[in-house]
Design a protein around this motif. Structure first.
Motif, PDB file in Angstrom:
ATOM      1  N   LYS A 262       0.266  -9.280   6.267  1.00  0.00           N
ATOM      2  CA  LYS A 262      -0.907  -8.409   5.918  1.00  0.00           C
ATOM      3  C   LYS A 262      -0.730  -7.106   6.287  1.00  0.00           C
ATOM      4  N   VAL A 263      -0.281  -6.801   7.615  1.00  0.00           N
ATOM      5  CA  VAL A 263      -0.207  -5.275   7.848  1.00  0.00           C
ATOM      6  C   VAL A 263       0.729  -4.666   7.091  1.00  0.00           C
ATOM      7  N   PHE A 264       2.052  -5.300   6.816  1.00  0.00           N
ATOM      8  CA  PHE A 264       3.111  -4.918   6.213  1.00  0.00           C
ATOM      9  C   PHE A 264       2.543  -4.282   4.733  1.00  0.00           C
ATOM     10  N   GLU A 265       1.910  -5.234   4.113  1.00  0.00           N
ATOM     11  CA  GLU A 265       1.339  -5.135   2.677  1.00  0.00           C
ATOM     12  C   GLU A 265       0.325  -3.694   2.936  1.00  0.00           C
ATOM     13  N   LYS A 266      -0.317  -3.633   3.873  1.00  0.00           N
ATOM     14  CA  LYS A 266      -1.428  -2.516   3.753  1.00  0.00           C
ATOM     15  C   LYS A 266      -0.463  -1.428   3.808  1.00  0.00           C
ATOM     16  N   GLY A 267       0.446  -1.240   4.648  1.00  0.00           N
ATOM     17  CA  GLY A 267       1.306  -0.085   5.015  1.00  0.00           C
ATOM     18  C   GLY A 267       2.024   0.305   4.038  1.00  0.00           C
ATOM     19  N   PHE A 268       2.438  -0.752   3.011  1.00  0.00           N
ATOM     20  CA  PHE A 268       3.336  -0.582   1.754  1.00  0.00           C
ATOM     21  C   PHE A 268       2.334  -0.059   0.850  1.00  0.00           C
ATOM     22  N   GLU A 269       1.028  -0.444   0.847  1.00  0.00           N
ATOM     23  CA  GLU A 269       0.020  -0.116  -0.342  1.00  0.00           C
ATOM     24  C   GLU A 269      -0.184   1.655   0.043  1.00  0.00           C
ATOM     25  N   GLU A 270      -0.514   1.855   1.389  1.00  0.00           N
ATOM     26  CA  GLU A 270      -0.947   3.150   1.608  1.00  0.00           C
ATOM     27  C   GLU A 270       0.203   4.277   1.702  1.00  0.00           C
ATOM     28  N   GLY A 271       1.472   3.623   2.090  1.00  0.00           N
ATOM     29  CA  GLY A 271       2.781   4.608   1.887  1.00  0.00           C
ATOM     30  C   GLY A 271       2.796   5.030   0.428  1.00  0.00           C
ATOM     31  N   GLY A 272       2.533   4.137  -0.370  1.00  0.00           N
ATOM     32  CA  GLY A 272       2.435   4.462  -1.937  1.00  0.00           C
ATOM     33  C   GLY A 272       1.727   5.417  -2.371  1.00  0.00           C
ATOM     34  N   LYS A 273       0.560   5.670  -1.624  1.00  0.00           N
ATOM     35  CA  LYS A 273      -0.548   6.597  -2.152  1.00  0.00           C
ATOM     36  C   LYS A 273      -0.263   7.929  -1.050  1.00  0.00           C
ATOM     37  N   PHE A 274       0.808   8.018  -0.170  1.00  0.00           N
ATOM     38  CA  PHE A 274       0.792   9.138   0.690  1.00  0.00           C
ATOM     39  C   PHE A 274       1.125  10.412  -0.290  1.00  0.00           C
ATOM     40  N   SER A 275       0.547  11.529   0.248  1.00  0.00           N
ATOM     41  CA  SER A 275       0.857  12.795  -0.639  1.00  0.00           C
ATOM     42  C   SER A 275       1.062  13.911   0.177  1.00  0.00           C
TER      43      SER A 275
END
Length: 235
Positions: A199-212
């Motif tokens: 779940k932590v990996f998935e959260k990181g993946f989602e937020e990495g995809g939004k990083f600007s």
């Protein structure tokens, strides 16, 4: 015409063609503000040919011993902003970028900002996991590699959606040649593996995809001067 100002506007214009709608809008708005402020036309900036800046290496403020994910993050950022990365090693491994002056400056800004973002989230996750009685071992690593994976996907999508964006990120031939002449005394082991926090990996993946990056480049102005200008040694 101030070359550094033109280069900053050109970079913002490149970001304005991003497939990320928010990033594209913010970058175009900032480019327009700078055009007005410096009394430049879009045509002048697009057609202006800047001289290549100096090739340099510059240490970041980011170092590690066990947090090998930082090297993976630096590698990804260097790949996507025309630079190389390596380590200045004494007691810890300090991440250093090698490339054109303005590209090295951007790499350092993005790396330090991304690490701050990761550290901030991990601190909250650790608190919550510990409070709930769960182990936090490997939590930082798994969130970080998820974030890096999400950011890599975002970069790949941008390059696929916009060929010009991909061309902007290609390493300068002189940078490639200069780096090939460097000699390194040792190889640093930067391998890292998933520790089991799905779940932590998935959260990181989602937020990495939004990083600007534009969030940082355009993070307010002090007396009308971009913070990026300070990082690049002044305009």
């Amino acid at each position: 015409m101030d070359i550094k100002i033109v280069e900053k506007i050109q970079k913002l214009l490149a970001l304005s063609e991003s497939s990320n709608e928010h990033e594209a809008q913010v970058s175009m708005l900032k480019a327009q503000q700078m055009l007005i402020k410096h009394k430049l036309s879009l045509k002048e900036v697009r057609e202006f040919k800047t001289f290549n800046s100096a090739i340099q290496e510059k240490k970041s403020t980011v170092s590690f011993t066990k947090a090998k994910w930082k090297s993976k993050l630096a590698e990804l950022i260097a790949e996507n902003f025309g630079c190389y990365h390596f380590f200045k090693t004494r007691y810890t491994h300090t991440i250093t970028f090698f490339g054109r002056e303005e590209d090295v400056a951007v790499c350092n800004i993005v790396l330090e900002y991304a690490v701050d973002c990761i550290d901030s989230v991990v601190k909250k996750l650790r608190y919550q996991y510990a409070k709930d009685g769960y182990s936090t071992r490997g939590l930082e690593n798994d969130y970080a590699i998820g974030f890096i994976s999400g950011l890599r996907k975002k970069f790949d999508e941008q390059k696929k959606a916009n060929q010009e964006w991909g061309l902007v990120l290609v390493k300068d031939s002189e940078v490639v040649e200069a780096y090939s002449k460097k000699k390194f005394m040792r190889i640093i082991d930067t391998n890292t593996t998933f520790q089991g926090h799905s779940k932590v990996f998935e959260k990181g993946f989602e937020e990495g995809g939004k990083f600007s990056i534009s969030d940082k480049i355009t993070e307010g102005e002090i007396d009308g001067t971009l913070r990026l200008t300070e990082a690049m040694g002044g305009a």
